[in-house]
Scaffold this active site. Structure first.
Site, mmCIF file in Angstrom:
data_model
loop_
_atom_site.group_PDB
_atom_site.id
_atom_site.type_symbol
_atom_site.label_atom_id
_atom_site.label_comp_id
_atom_site.label_asym_id
_atom_site.label_seq_id
_atom_site.Cartn_x
_atom_site.Cartn_y
_atom_site.Cartn_z
ATOM 1 N N ASP A 34 -2.662 19.114 -5.813
ATOM 2 C CA ASP A 34 -2.098 18.755 -4.514
ATOM 3 C C ASP A 34 -0.581 18.863 -4.531
ATOM 4 O O ASP A 34 0.022 19.258 -5.519
ATOM 5 C CB ASP A 34 -2.604 17.396 -4.019
ATOM 6 C CG ASP A 34 -2.278 16.268 -4.964
ATOM 7 O OD1 ASP A 34 -1.227 16.331 -5.631
ATOM 8 O OD2 ASP A 34 -3.080 15.326 -5.041
ATOM 9 N N LYS A 56 -1.624 17.452 0.126
ATOM 10 C CA LYS A 56 -1.284 16.548 1.215
ATOM 11 C C LYS A 56 0.157 16.823 1.579
ATOM 12 O O LYS A 56 1.007 16.900 0.719
ATOM 13 C CB LYS A 56 -1.397 15.093 0.761
ATOM 14 C CG LYS A 56 -2.787 14.705 0.363
ATOM 15 C CD LYS A 56 -2.772 13.316 -0.223
ATOM 16 C CE LYS A 56 -4.156 12.971 -0.749
ATOM 17 N NZ LYS A 56 -4.165 11.690 -1.420
ATOM 18 N N MET A 170 4.576 5.428 -0.491
ATOM 19 C CA MET A 170 4.137 5.921 0.825
ATOM 20 C C MET A 170 4.728 5.086 1.959
ATOM 21 O O MET A 170 4.085 4.908 2.990
ATOM 22 C CB MET A 170 2.597 5.875 0.933
ATOM 23 C CG MET A 170 1.885 6.583 -0.201
ATOM 24 S SD MET A 170 0.083 6.410 -0.105
ATOM 25 C CE MET A 170 -0.141 4.702 -0.576
HETATM 26 N N1 SAH Z 1 -0.427 8.790 -7.897
HETATM 27 C C1 SAH Z 1 0.974 8.856 -7.547
HETATM 28 C C2 SAH Z 1 1.239 8.175 -6.213
HETATM 29 C C3 SAH Z 1 0.525 8.806 -5.043
HETATM 30 S S1 SAH Z 1 0.968 8.080 -3.502
HETATM 31 C C4 SAH Z 1 1.805 8.220 -8.674
HETATM 32 O O1 SAH Z 1 1.244 7.566 -9.566
HETATM 33 O O2 SAH Z 1 3.009 8.421 -8.681
HETATM 34 C C5 SAH Z 1 2.303 9.107 -3.015
HETATM 35 C C6 SAH Z 1 3.598 8.327 -3.030
HETATM 36 O O3 SAH Z 1 4.121 8.251 -4.345
HETATM 37 C C7 SAH Z 1 4.706 8.956 -2.210
HETATM 38 O O4 SAH Z 1 4.583 8.608 -0.849
HETATM 39 C C8 SAH Z 1 5.936 8.301 -2.828
HETATM 40 O O5 SAH Z 1 6.113 6.975 -2.367
HETATM 41 C C9 SAH Z 1 5.532 8.199 -4.286
HETATM 42 N N2 SAH Z 1 6.072 9.305 -5.093
HETATM 43 C C10 SAH Z 1 5.366 10.243 -5.748
HETATM 44 N N3 SAH Z 1 6.197 11.066 -6.444
HETATM 45 C C11 SAH Z 1 7.441 10.603 -6.235
HETATM 46 C C12 SAH Z 1 8.737 11.004 -6.689
HETATM 47 N N4 SAH Z 1 8.902 12.036 -7.509
HETATM 48 N N5 SAH Z 1 9.815 10.282 -6.271
HETATM 49 C C13 SAH Z 1 9.663 9.229 -5.458
HETATM 50 N N6 SAH Z 1 8.468 8.801 -4.989
HETATM 51 C C14 SAH Z 1 7.379 9.468 -5.381
#
Ligand code: SAH
Length: 246
Positions: A34, A56, A170
């Site tokens: 994704d 997404k 998110m």
């Molecule tokens: N499984 C992922 C999270 C999925 S939900 C994890 O463990 O990181 C998706 C959210 O993760 C985004 O809306 C944002 O809030 C956060 N996110 C993911 N990658 C990011 C990044 N590189 N920098 C900041 N926020 C991030």
């Protein structure tokens, strides 16, 4: 017999991939990925590996979750090694649990390969430890997707009066309501907040503010982004290491 590896891709910096993830990515017959998974990772795959994008875009799914589940299952019927690559950790707001349950019901063997979650690593790359002796004894990772104005909330806002660190994933589109809600439950308007955009990548941007002014400061900031609320944000002044280093 095929096997599906629900694999964490880490937060963005490719080198934050685990060795175990690296190994299955190199062996994969198909990688289902994704948007949050860094595309550089796909280059590690062997020749002939197939790629399926089910991403997404800012909360809008290219495919609804039940169709993603089915795509994974169909690929498991055709290929021996299926890698389902997900940003960060597959079980932290990644719906990895639902995907695993779908496979379980269909007798497909699966393994979970945890990844480094953005919830902890993006703050780390911003110089913000999520816990710190004398400052924060715990941290919470909370969905920012649910509007705090929702009548029946699943989020126990009243518990958030303490100085524990709160990390909202998110949540950028709800940041005005989240800050307002935290002020309503009794946090000071001056309470420190950080927003980290594209954490751990070369595009990382960090905006520091307070519950009162953070909303104006983050206008136009690109996603993915997360929100850190807590006194630990102040430690960045001394602990920032990444941005100046690039
Ligand atoms: N499984 C992922 C999270 C999925 S939900 C994890 O463990 O990181 C998706 C959210 O993760 C985004 O809306 C944002 O809030 C956060 N996110 C993911 N990658 C990011 C990044 N590189 N920098 C900041 N926020 C991030």
């Amino acid at each position: 017999m095929s096997r599906v590896y629900l694999t964490g891709a880490g937060p963005g910096d490719v080198e934050l991939l685990t060795l175990k993830a690296y190994k299955v990515i190199k062996e994969a017959d198909v990688i289902i990925y994704d948007r949050l998974a860094n595309p550089d990772i796909l280059e590690m795959a062997k020749d002939g590996c197939q790629f399926v994008y089910v991403g997404k875009e800012d909360g809008r799914h290219v495919l609804p979750q039940d169709e993603i589940n089915e795509v994974i299952y169909q690929n498991a019927l055709k290929h021996a090694i299926v890698v389902r690559l997900k940003g960060g950790d597959p079980f932290v707001f990644g719906r990895g649990g639902e995907e695993a349950a779908y496979l379980y019901e269909r007798n497909v063997k699966f393994e979970i390969i945890p990844g480094i979650t953005s919830a902890i690593s993006a703050p780390a790359y911003a110089g913000i430890p999520v816990t710190q002796r004398g400052v924060a004894v715990s941290f919470r990772v909370v969905t920012g997707h649910e509007s705090p104005n929702k009548k029946i909330s699943q989020i126990p806002w009243e518990n958030y009066k303490t100085d524990d660190t709160i990390i909202f994933l998110m949540g950028l589109h709800n940041i005005a309501k989240i800050s307002q809600k935290l002020i309503e439950i009794g946090k000071s308007k001056e309470y420190p907040v950080a927003v980290i955009s594209r954490g751990t990548t070369k595009d990382q941007k960090v905006v520091i503010g307070t519950l009162e002014d953070i909303v104006q400061k983050v206008e136009g900031l690109p996603t993915p982004a997360l929100i850190v609320v807590g006194q630990v944000v102040n430690l960045r002044e001394q602990l920032q290491w990444f941005e100046g280093d690039k």
